[in-house]
Enzyme design. Structure first.
Site, PDB file in Angstrom:
ATOM      1  N   GLY A 524       0.820  -1.202   0.000  1.00 27.29           N
ATOM      2  CA  GLY A 524       0.000   0.000   0.000  1.00 27.29           C
ATOM      3  C   GLY A 524       0.852   1.248   0.000  1.00 27.29           C
ATOM      4  O   GLY A 524       1.943   1.272   0.573  1.00 27.29           O
ATOM      5  N   GLY A 526       0.575   5.554   0.514  1.00 31.69           N
ATOM      6  CA  GLY A 526      -0.224   6.700   0.918  1.00 31.69           C
ATOM      7  C   GLY A 526       0.560   7.976   0.773  1.00 31.69           C
ATOM      8  O   GLY A 526       1.695   7.987   0.276  1.00 31.69           O
ATOM      9  N   GLY A 527      -0.046   9.078   1.212  1.00 36.29           N
ATOM     10  CA  GLY A 527       0.601  10.363   1.083  1.00 36.29           C
ATOM     11  C   GLY A 527       1.807  10.521   1.989  1.00 36.29           C
ATOM     12  O   GLY A 527       2.718  11.278   1.684  1.00 36.29           O
ATOM     13  N   GLY A 529       3.547   7.688   3.544  1.00 37.84           N
ATOM     14  CA  GLY A 529       4.482   6.578   3.511  1.00 37.84           C
ATOM     15  C   GLY A 529       3.939   5.391   2.760  1.00 37.84           C
ATOM     16  O   GLY A 529       2.816   5.403   2.258  1.00 37.84           O
ATOM     17  N   LYS A 545       5.067   0.403   8.172  1.00 43.19           N
ATOM     18  CA  LYS A 545       4.803   1.646   7.447  1.00 43.19           C
ATOM     19  C   LYS A 545       6.061   2.495   7.457  1.00 43.19           C
ATOM     20  O   LYS A 545       6.459   3.046   8.476  1.00 43.19           O
ATOM     21  CB  LYS A 545       3.644   2.407   8.089  1.00 43.19           C
ATOM     22  CG  LYS A 545       3.303   3.710   7.380  1.00 43.19           C
ATOM     23  CD  LYS A 545       2.108   4.384   8.058  1.00 43.19           C
ATOM     24  CE  LYS A 545       1.756   5.700   7.397  1.00 43.19           C
ATOM     25  NZ  LYS A 545       0.616   6.365   8.061  1.00 43.19           N
ATOM     26  N   ASP A 645      -9.420  11.367   9.020  1.00 41.29           N
ATOM     27  CA  ASP A 645      -9.279  10.763   7.685  1.00 41.29           C
ATOM     28  C   ASP A 645      -9.969   9.402   7.637  1.00 41.29           C
ATOM     29  O   ASP A 645      -9.401   8.418   7.161  1.00 41.29           O
ATOM     30  CB  ASP A 645      -7.802  10.624   7.323  1.00 41.29           C
ATOM     31  CG  ASP A 645      -7.588  10.432   5.824  1.00 41.29           C
ATOM     32  OD1 ASP A 645      -8.558  10.613   5.053  1.00 41.29           O
ATOM     33  OD2 ASP A 645      -6.460  10.089   5.412  1.00 41.29           O
TER      34      ASP A 645
END
Length: 784
Positions: A524, A526-527, A529, A545, A645
């Protein structure tokens, strides 16, 4: 379900002109003589998918109707509302729309419509709300729009409209919302706009308007928001602005305003929350009258030519959460009166000519998160009280005349060297600076250090400000010969048994398990990491992460990294992802969590192959689990924690489809007696509408996001259209359950339908545009 669709189509057929009905002869049931209500049609098994012009998906749901060759002639003269928004319509707006003479509302926003606005729209004398925003419309604004005497709302923003704003717009005496921003409009602002005495919002930003701001705008006594930013406006800020007693937001940034100072009349705007004048050429003294704007929450005067001293009256702005005076010519010292701004979260005074000491009173600003004092002439010591400012996540005091020891504060130990450089007299045990205990030797090399920080949240509460607490295990290794430190942890848990070795071994074990964070182990992105799957030699699988590096030399964890640690160590709930620890290293900073086999909720919903297992019962349990997690965060934690979020990508699922809320990088602790204002963050489509205007974060922001998520789980994809219909309708009961259910699953039995209806009704409550009207999460849990 097919029967109900067929019934709706037949009902529409009966509204057509009589001589056209035979053209749709296939649109019928057999027998139909006794079939007079929707309950009958819902029980029969005949599908409309075989009818002429109808196209269905594999689930036998109608997805398109094409009757272009039939020659139908529908009579829409009585139509009052036309809503074709948020589709994929292209081409031009039909001139035939000018025949809809009873139309009151026309929504065509968020399409791909091009060409110009047809002048015939000016024929729609009863039009109340016209929204053509976020298309690709070009050409000029037709002057015929000035004929719409009943028009109250005109939204044309987000297009490529050019030319000037027609002065005849000033004839629209009923207008209260005019939004023409983000176009290519030029020319001056028409003086006739001053006639719109009912105007509440005037947004003309992001155009190419030039000339001065007309003083007649001071006649708009009802105005709440005036947005003229990002144009080429010049001249002075008119004194008449001070007449706008109801004004909440004044946005004049990124223009060429230069002839004069900021008028003291602005001090009369007693209701003002937002004053944004940055990016102009304003000069002179900052008026002391600004201190009377006691409702002000956001003040940005940066990048101007303002000078002399910063008035101490700014200390009266007790509701201020953002203050930016950077890139000006302010002199003298730091006004100690600013210590009264206990709700201020961001202060930027950089790129000025401020001098004297940094006063210790600055530490009384207990809500401060970001502080920039760089590129000034501050001298003396850095106040040691910074060591107690635990909420401070970002500081920059570089390029001053500071001297003496660097305070023993986390913010200095882990911030990049750029935050301190340019101060020749500083010393401390930080890379790049002379030790305070050593004889000064120019250009002496300081030995490198590597830090490994591991936290065990199961052993007790964590305080990020006290590194010596028992819940922290800090392993330091100097380069060169020295003894190796070890950490011993008495535990029978597999993961923590790794930690009986030195921190370096844990770090290297994770790097090995991911082959140096190779992309093939990435599960995955994300913004902040990327998340990797790491299988340890013990056979256990972890989710790691790794944060993207934004700092020079990769020496410092991001604020989101620290924030996520701080938040997760406060949380203990079965529906919140388990946090095992973290590691801060010059090359890699990462967090370690439990590994959840199913991945994110977003992934499950987009995978048709997995949808059968993700049945109605499982989905309802997921919704309830997320609700329980949020209720715990909002009502059982002190201070309350807002996630900010909540979205399908941040809900993870284990093998048995139990849900875990994850990703707390932008979570916020709500401070008592504080405005809790912040920048706009989150995932588009889940953000509460009030955040766009107020920037105030409350628990009700999560409640709104939960409402979106609940509908998404039931519908199978993001419920954009339903949210729009909810916000534009006074009643939600016209939306049937069948419209919302994921068509990829079979129709649920009646008892499950009843539960789903209950969940949908709760979701609608959560999506109320007024945050005060949304239920708190503990009530949501009770209703579910």
């Amino acid at each position: 379900m097919a029967g109900k669709e067929a019934y709706a189509l037949l009902k529409w057929k009966t509204s057509l002109q009589k001589h056209n009905r035979s053209l749709l002869s296939s649109w019928t049931f057999y027998p139909v003589n006794n079939a007079t209500n929707v309950s009958f049609y819902s029980k029969i098994k005949i599908s409309p998918c075989a009818w002429f012009g109808i196209q269905c998906n594999p689930a036998k749901r109608v997805i398109s109707i094409n009757l272009s060759t039939v020659g139908l002639k529908g009579n829409l003269k009585s139509l009052s509302t036309l809503d074709l928004s948020k589709n994929k319509l292209n081409g031009s707006i039909p001139f035939s729309f000018g025949n809809l003479t009873n139309l009151a509302i026309m929504y065509l926003y968020r399409n791909s419509l091009s060409a110009s606005i047809p002048p015939v729209i000016g024929n729609l004398k009863f039009l109340y709300h016209l929204d053509l925003s976020e298309n690709q419309l070009s050409g000029s604004i037709p002057p015929t729009l000035g004929n719409l005497s009943n028009l109250a709302v005109l939204h044309l923003y987000g297009n490529s409209l050019s030319g000037s704003i027609p002065s005849i717009i000033g004839n629209l005496k009923s207008l209260f919302y005019l939004h023409l921003s983000s176009n290519q409009l030029s020319g001056s602002i028409p003086i006739s706009l001053g006639n719109l005495s009912n105007l509440v919002v005037l947004h003309l930003f992001e155009n190419s308007l030039f000339g001065s701001i007309p003083s007649i705008l001071g006649n708009l006594k009802m105005l709440l928001h005036l947005g003229l930013s990002t144009n080429h406006l010049s001249g002075v800020i008119p004194l008449s602005i001070g007449n706008l007693n109801n004004l909440i937001g004044l946005y004049l940034y990124d223009n060429q305003l230069s002839v004069g100072e900021i008028p003291i009349e602005i001090g009369k705007l007693s209701s003002l929350n937002y004053l944004v004048l940055n990016g102009n050429q304003l000069y002179g003294n900052l008026p002391r009258a600004l201190g009377s704007l006691t409702e002000l929450e956001y003040l940005d005067l940066s990048t101007n030519k303002l000078g002399n001293s910063i008035p101490e009256t700014l200390g009266n702005l007790l509701k201020l959460h953002y203050l930016n005076l950077s890139n000006n010519q302010f002199r003298k010292g730091f006004p100690v009166e600013l210590e009264k701004l206990i709700q201020l979260s961001e202060l930027d005074l950089s790129l000025n000519i401020l001098e004297g000491k940094i006063p210790c009173e600055i530490c009384n600003m207990e809500s401060l998160e970001k502080l920039n004092l760089s590129h000034n002439n501050f001298s003396g010591l850095i106040p040691s009280c910074f060591e107690g400012m635990h909420g401070l996540s970002c500081i920059d005091v570089s390029y001053n005349e500071l001297r003496g020891p660097i305070p023993n504060s986390r913010i200095f130990q882990y911030d990049p060297m750029e935050a301190l450089q340019g101060n020749k007299g500083l010393c401390g045990d930080i890379k790049g600076f002379q030790s305070c205990n050593a004889t000064f030797t120019p250009h002496k090399q300081i030995s490198k250090r590597k830090w490994f920080i591991i936290v065990f949240p199961l052993l007790g509460a964590l305080s990020l400000s006290v590194l010596a607490m028992g819940t922290f295990f800090i392993l330091r290794r100097r380069e060169g010969p020295s003894s190796e430190n070890r950490v011993n942890c008495v535990t029978n848990q597999g993961l923590l048994s790794i930690l009986t070795f030195e921190g370096k071994i844990l770090y290297e074990e994770i790097v090995r398990a991911t082959n140096g964070f190779d992309v093939k182990y990435c599960i995955g992105i994300g913004g902040q990491g990327s998340v990797y799957k790491a299988k340890l030699t013990s056979g256990e699988i972890l989710a790691v992460k790794k944060f993207h590096s934004l700092w020079p030399c990769e020496m410092v964890p991001q604020p989101e990294f620290v924030n996520e640690i701080k938040t997760l160590t406060e949380l203990r709930h079965r529906s919140i992802v388990k946090f095992y620890g973290f590691c801060s290293h010059p090359r890699n900073s990462f967090l370690v969590y439990e590994y959840l086999e199913r991945g994110s909720l977003a992934t499950i919903l987009s995978n048709d192959g997995a949808i059968e297992e993700f049945n109605w019962t499982v989905r309802m349990n997921v919704i309830r689990s997320v609700a329980n997690a949020l209720s715990y965060m909002h009502h059982d934690c002190f201070p309350p924690i807002v996630h900010r979020d909540i979205s399908s990508k941040n809900v993870l699922l284990c093998l048995d489809y139990e849900a875990r809320v994850s990703d707390f990088g932008i979570a916020k602790f709500l401070k008592p007696d504080s405005s809790n204002c912040t920048e706009l963050v989150g995932t588009f489509g889940y953000i509460a509408p009030e955040l766009v205007y107020t920037m105030k974060v409350t628990e009700k922001c999560d409640v709104y996001s939960f409402g979106v998520l609940a509908l998404e789980v039931i519908k199978g994809d993001h419920p954009r259209d339903f949210i729009s219909s909810i916000s534009s309708s006074s009643s939600n009961r016209n939306i049937s359950l069948n419209e919302i259910l994921d068509p990829r699953l079979p129709t649920p039995p009646q008892n499950v339908q009843d539960e789903l209806i209950s969940i949908v009704e709760v979701a609608f409550l959560c999506l109320n545009e007024s945050p005060e009207s949304r239920p708190p999460m503990h009530t949501v849990c009770q209703l579910l």
